[in-house]
Scaffold this motif. Sequence first.
Motif, PDB file in Angstrom:
ATOM      1  N   ARG A  62       0.849  -1.189   0.000  1.00  0.00           N
ATOM      2  CA  ARG A  62       0.000   0.000   0.000  1.00  0.00           C
ATOM      3  C   ARG A  62       0.884   1.238   0.000  1.00  0.00           C
ATOM      4  O   ARG A  62       2.016   1.188   0.458  1.00  0.00           O
ATOM      5  N   ASP A 175      -0.591 -17.255  -9.293  1.00  0.00           N
ATOM      6  CA  ASP A 175      -1.642 -16.377  -8.782  1.00  0.00           C
ATOM      7  C   ASP A 175      -2.712 -16.157  -9.857  1.00  0.00           C
ATOM      8  O   ASP A 175      -2.431 -16.301 -11.050  1.00  0.00           O
ATOM      9  N   GLU A 235     -15.410 -14.943   0.872  1.00  0.00           N
ATOM     10  CA  GLU A 235     -16.046 -13.959   1.755  1.00  0.00           C
ATOM     11  C   GLU A 235     -17.133 -14.548   2.640  1.00  0.00           C
ATOM     12  O   GLU A 235     -17.463 -13.987   3.677  1.00  0.00           O
TER      13      GLU A 235
HETATM   14  P1  C2E Z   1      -3.452 -10.656  -5.555  1.00  0.00           P
HETATM   15  O1  C2E Z   1      -2.042 -11.031  -5.354  1.00  0.00           O
HETATM   16  O2  C2E Z   1      -4.331 -11.617  -6.273  1.00  0.00           O
HETATM   17  O3  C2E Z   1      -4.002 -10.319  -4.107  1.00  0.00           O
HETATM   18  C1  C2E Z   1      -5.314 -10.551  -3.677  1.00  0.00           C
HETATM   19  C2  C2E Z   1      -6.150  -9.299  -3.785  1.00  0.00           C
HETATM   20  O4  C2E Z   1      -7.500  -9.640  -3.475  1.00  0.00           O
HETATM   21  C3  C2E Z   1      -5.764  -8.222  -2.765  1.00  0.00           C
HETATM   22  O5  C2E Z   1      -6.044  -6.954  -3.348  1.00  0.00           O
HETATM   23  C4  C2E Z   1      -6.743  -8.484  -1.636  1.00  0.00           C
HETATM   24  O6  C2E Z   1      -6.988  -7.349  -0.837  1.00  0.00           O
HETATM   25  C5  C2E Z   1      -7.970  -8.861  -2.413  1.00  0.00           C
HETATM   26  N1  C2E Z   1      -8.859  -9.716  -1.607  1.00  0.00           N
HETATM   27  C6  C2E Z   1      -8.492 -10.650  -0.718  1.00  0.00           C
HETATM   28  N2  C2E Z   1      -9.556 -11.255  -0.179  1.00  0.00           N
HETATM   29  C7  C2E Z   1     -10.636 -10.691  -0.725  1.00  0.00           C
HETATM   30  C8  C2E Z   1     -12.048 -10.903  -0.583  1.00  0.00           C
HETATM   31  O7  C2E Z   1     -12.518 -11.737   0.195  1.00  0.00           O
HETATM   32  N3  C2E Z   1     -12.858 -10.128  -1.362  1.00  0.00           N
HETATM   33  C9  C2E Z   1     -12.374  -9.210  -2.224  1.00  0.00           C
HETATM   34  N4  C2E Z   1     -13.240  -8.506  -2.937  1.00  0.00           N
HETATM   35  N5  C2E Z   1     -11.048  -8.971  -2.396  1.00  0.00           N
HETATM   36  C10 C2E Z   1     -10.197  -9.712  -1.652  1.00  0.00           C
HETATM   37  P2  C2E Z   1      -4.991  -5.766  -3.300  1.00  0.00           P
HETATM   38  O8  C2E Z   1      -4.266  -5.759  -2.006  1.00  0.00           O
HETATM   39  O9  C2E Z   1      -5.696  -4.548  -3.743  1.00  0.00           O
HETATM   40  O10 C2E Z   1      -3.937  -6.207  -4.396  1.00  0.00           O
HETATM   41  C11 C2E Z   1      -4.302  -6.300  -5.742  1.00  0.00           C
HETATM   42  C12 C2E Z   1      -3.199  -6.898  -6.551  1.00  0.00           C
HETATM   43  O11 C2E Z   1      -2.054  -6.045  -6.572  1.00  0.00           O
HETATM   44  C13 C2E Z   1      -2.681  -8.217  -6.003  1.00  0.00           C
HETATM   45  O12 C2E Z   1      -3.548  -9.263  -6.358  1.00  0.00           O
HETATM   46  C14 C2E Z   1      -1.333  -8.296  -6.676  1.00  0.00           C
HETATM   47  O13 C2E Z   1      -1.465  -8.790  -7.991  1.00  0.00           O
HETATM   48  C15 C2E Z   1      -0.919  -6.837  -6.729  1.00  0.00           C
HETATM   49  N6  C2E Z   1       0.038  -6.582  -5.626  1.00  0.00           N
HETATM   50  C16 C2E Z   1      -0.192  -6.405  -4.315  1.00  0.00           C
HETATM   51  N7  C2E Z   1       0.968  -6.227  -3.629  1.00  0.00           N
HETATM   52  C17 C2E Z   1       1.958  -6.320  -4.559  1.00  0.00           C
HETATM   53  C18 C2E Z   1       3.392  -6.246  -4.489  1.00  0.00           C
HETATM   54  O14 C2E Z   1       4.012  -6.087  -3.425  1.00  0.00           O
HETATM   55  N8  C2E Z   1       4.078  -6.379  -5.674  1.00  0.00           N
HETATM   56  C19 C2E Z   1       3.429  -6.600  -6.852  1.00  0.00           C
HETATM   57  N9  C2E Z   1       4.166  -6.729  -7.970  1.00  0.00           N
HETATM   58  N10 C2E Z   1       2.099  -6.682  -6.947  1.00  0.00           N
HETATM   59  C20 C2E Z   1       1.364  -6.546  -5.812  1.00  0.00           C
END
Ligand code: C2E
Length: 287
Positions: A62, A175, A235
């Motif tokens: 974040r 993923d 969820e």
């Molecule tokens: P991801 O790796 O598939 O991570 C899961 C995303 O789904 C996360 O969104 C998480 O908050 C969300 N999520 C988890 N459980 C639920 C649920 O029950 N319902 C819903 N609606 N959403 C849920 P986030 O944190 O916004 O991250 C989005 C994407 O951003 C991640 O998908 C990943 O691809 C990328 N990302 C996050 N952190 C990093 C990082 O450090 N480096 C890189 N390269 N990409 C990142």
Amino acid sequence: RAKAEGRGVIRSFDSSMDKRMHDQRILQRDLQGAIARGELELHYQPQATVDCTVYGFEALVRWRHPSRGLLGPATFVPVAEESGLIVEIGEWVLREACREATTWQSPLKLSVNLSPVQFRHGDLVQLVHGVLLETGLNPTRLELEVTEGVLVRDFSRALYTLRALKALGVQIAMDDFGTGYSSLSYLQAFPFDTLKIDKSFIARLAKDHHADEIVRAVIGLGRGLNIPVVAEGVETDLQRSFLEREQCQNIQGYLIGKPLPIGDYGALTDPSTEMDEIEAQPVPRRQ
Ligand code: C2E
Ligand code: MG
Ligand code: MG
Ligand code: MG
């Protein structure tokens, strides 16, 4: 812009594009110094067995933007990938998450996302190796999450890198499984340790029988290939029990816990600070 003069439609399209590009440029400029200013943070989301026993956490980046508040990766990761800044950000994320995981009292697993850009620029294997040495994290506790975007471009180089990473003793997860173009051929090309079913399929469970069948099929695929499956975005208990019936091993989602600062999960990372409603227990790892 000049070409568009006198052609209203094109011009308005043009200026909204301009505005977007302007916003992206500002975001990119702000992001430049964000690491140095300490504006990046990691939130951690629990990963659990289908009976809700937490065995690990996924680190999710974040950006605490000084004027725009807390921004999620969807807002700035694409910008960072375009500018190449993701290499530096990814390095920070990996180091910070590994350092954090070594402070946990229980040997929970840690998952870290990698960007395809990190595979093309910088020495990823050297980085992971260095961070493991520097933090002392046991490599078997680390899982690197990649999307098939990693393998789409320069397939053989990506494959080489994945193999070299695995040789360090870390695990590799695929993923967002099911959302891309040729996930199946990538499963054949590389022995992934975990398959993460994309949350878009989980969201449609019990609403759309296609989703039910797709999720069933992916779980079956994981079973057949002997690759543990994690369902993302779980969820509701209805979704969880569907997954349990289908013998999906692992789940991640708001039902278990949202991504939060690690302190909020203190009871899990340090079971000696008791909190009776949840119990942390590392599950045996597949070898
Ligand atoms: P991801 O790796 O598939 O991570 C899961 C995303 O789904 C996360 O969104 C998480 O908050 C969300 N999520 C988890 N459980 C639920 C649920 O029950 N319902 C819903 N609606 N959403 C849920 P986030 O944190 O916004 O991250 C989005 C994407 O951003 C991640 O998908 C990943 O691809 C990328 N990302 C996050 N952190 C990093 C990082 O450090 N480096 C890189 N390269 N990409 C990142
Ligand atoms: Mg992920
Ligand atoms: Mg995902
Ligand atoms: Mg993703």
